[in-house]
Design a protein around this motif. Structure first.
Motif, PDB file in Angstrom:
ATOM      1  N   LEU A  91     -10.440   1.121  -2.258  1.00 55.00           N
ATOM      2  CA  LEU A  91      -8.535   1.309  -2.431  1.00 55.00           C
ATOM      3  C   LEU A  91      -8.495   0.992  -3.507  1.00 55.00           C
ATOM      4  O   LEU A  91      -7.023   1.835  -3.680  1.00 55.00           O
ATOM      5  N   ARG A 116       0.876   3.946  -2.951  1.00 55.27           N
ATOM      6  CA  ARG A 116       0.855   4.964  -3.093  1.00 55.27           C
ATOM      7  C   ARG A 116       1.554   6.133  -2.786  1.00 55.27           C
ATOM      8  O   ARG A 116       1.296   7.110  -4.204  1.00 55.27           O
ATOM      9  N   ILE A 141       0.954  -1.057   0.313  1.00 57.07           N
ATOM     10  CA  ILE A 141      -0.067   0.575  -0.407  1.00 57.07           C
ATOM     11  C   ILE A 141       0.968   1.157   0.164  1.00 57.07           C
ATOM     12  O   ILE A 141       0.770   2.312  -0.495  1.00 57.07           O
ATOM     13  N   MET A 173      -3.653  -6.802  -4.514  1.00 56.37           N
ATOM     14  CA  MET A 173      -3.422  -6.368  -3.246  1.00 56.37           C
ATOM     15  C   MET A 173      -3.266  -6.865  -2.315  1.00 56.37           C
ATOM     16  O   MET A 173      -2.856  -6.557  -1.732  1.00 56.37           O
ATOM     17  N   GLU A 212       0.232   0.556   6.644  1.00 58.91           N
ATOM     18  CA  GLU A 212       1.196   0.644   6.599  1.00 58.91           C
ATOM     19  C   GLU A 212       2.193   0.456   7.450  1.00 58.91           C
ATOM     20  O   GLU A 212       3.477   0.091   6.735  1.00 58.91           O
TER      21      GLU A 212
END
Length: 196
Positions: free
Chosen positions: A53, A14, A10, A64, A39
């Motif tokens: 997400l 990001r 993630i 993911m 995270e």
């Protein structure tokens, strides 16, 4: 679920999107310290947040959730490996030049494979100026029509989208030695090799 692995992914995704933890939190309607916890591997997103997400981060939700994105092998540049995909819901036509994970309307699409040549539509080819003008002996009704015609040659794919009640014709630049792909919504994909 491996929360540490997922959290690292993630964070990586990001940063690739140039998003802050606050950007993610605001988009999901949660606190930014929640994103920070993910995270750091101190928890995983709630199941209700995964679809949004994955959309925000632009990745496949299943991969993911596994904490790793599987990359395709690099494109070897061989246009002969062109693949066509047709969405059964909306009719979108997608093309790849190698293996790919293609999604449309929330579904993973399977590659459209060529069918037996005996049901391929008869074609007539004329040379007009610098183009091939190709005519197909095929109905173009709402229940039975050609959805697309593609001419694949060398490093190019020339794609013509066709619609019901339209004339079953198309034009392509004259280039010898290509392959012509024709997709009928009832009979599938046909391939014509060699010179048009």
């Amino acid at each position: 679920m491996d929360c540490v692995k997922i959290g690292k992914l993630i964070a990586k995704l990001r940063k690739e999107k140039n998003l802050t933890q606050r950007n993610i939190a605001d988009a999901l309607g949660i606190q930014n310290k929640t994103v920070s916890k993910w995270e750091c591997g101190l928890g995983c997103p709630d199941i209700s947040l995964w679809p949004e997400l994955s959309t925000i981060l632009g990745v496949d939700m299943k991969q993911m959730m596994e904490g790793e994105i599987t990359s395709n092998k690099p494109d070897s540049g061989n246009i002969d490996k062109v693949r066509f995909y047709v969405c059964p819901s909306c009719g979108n036509i997608l093309v790849s030049t190698g293996s790919a994970s293609i999604f449309c309307c929330g579904r993973k699409l399977e590659r459209v494979l060529p069918t037996v040549a005996t049901i391929a539509p008869k074609i007539t080819v004329e040379e007009i100026d610098t183009d091939y003008f190709v005519t197909f002996d095929h109905p173009m009704t709402k229940d039975h029509y050609l959805s697309f015609v593609a001419y694949v040659k060398s490093d190019r794919v020339f794609l013509n989208r066709l619609y019901p009640e339209q004339s079953p014709t198309c034009r392509f630049p004259i280039t010898t030695g290509g392959k012509l792909f024709v997709y009928c919504i009832k009979h599938g994909l046909s391939v014509y090799s060699g010179n048009l």
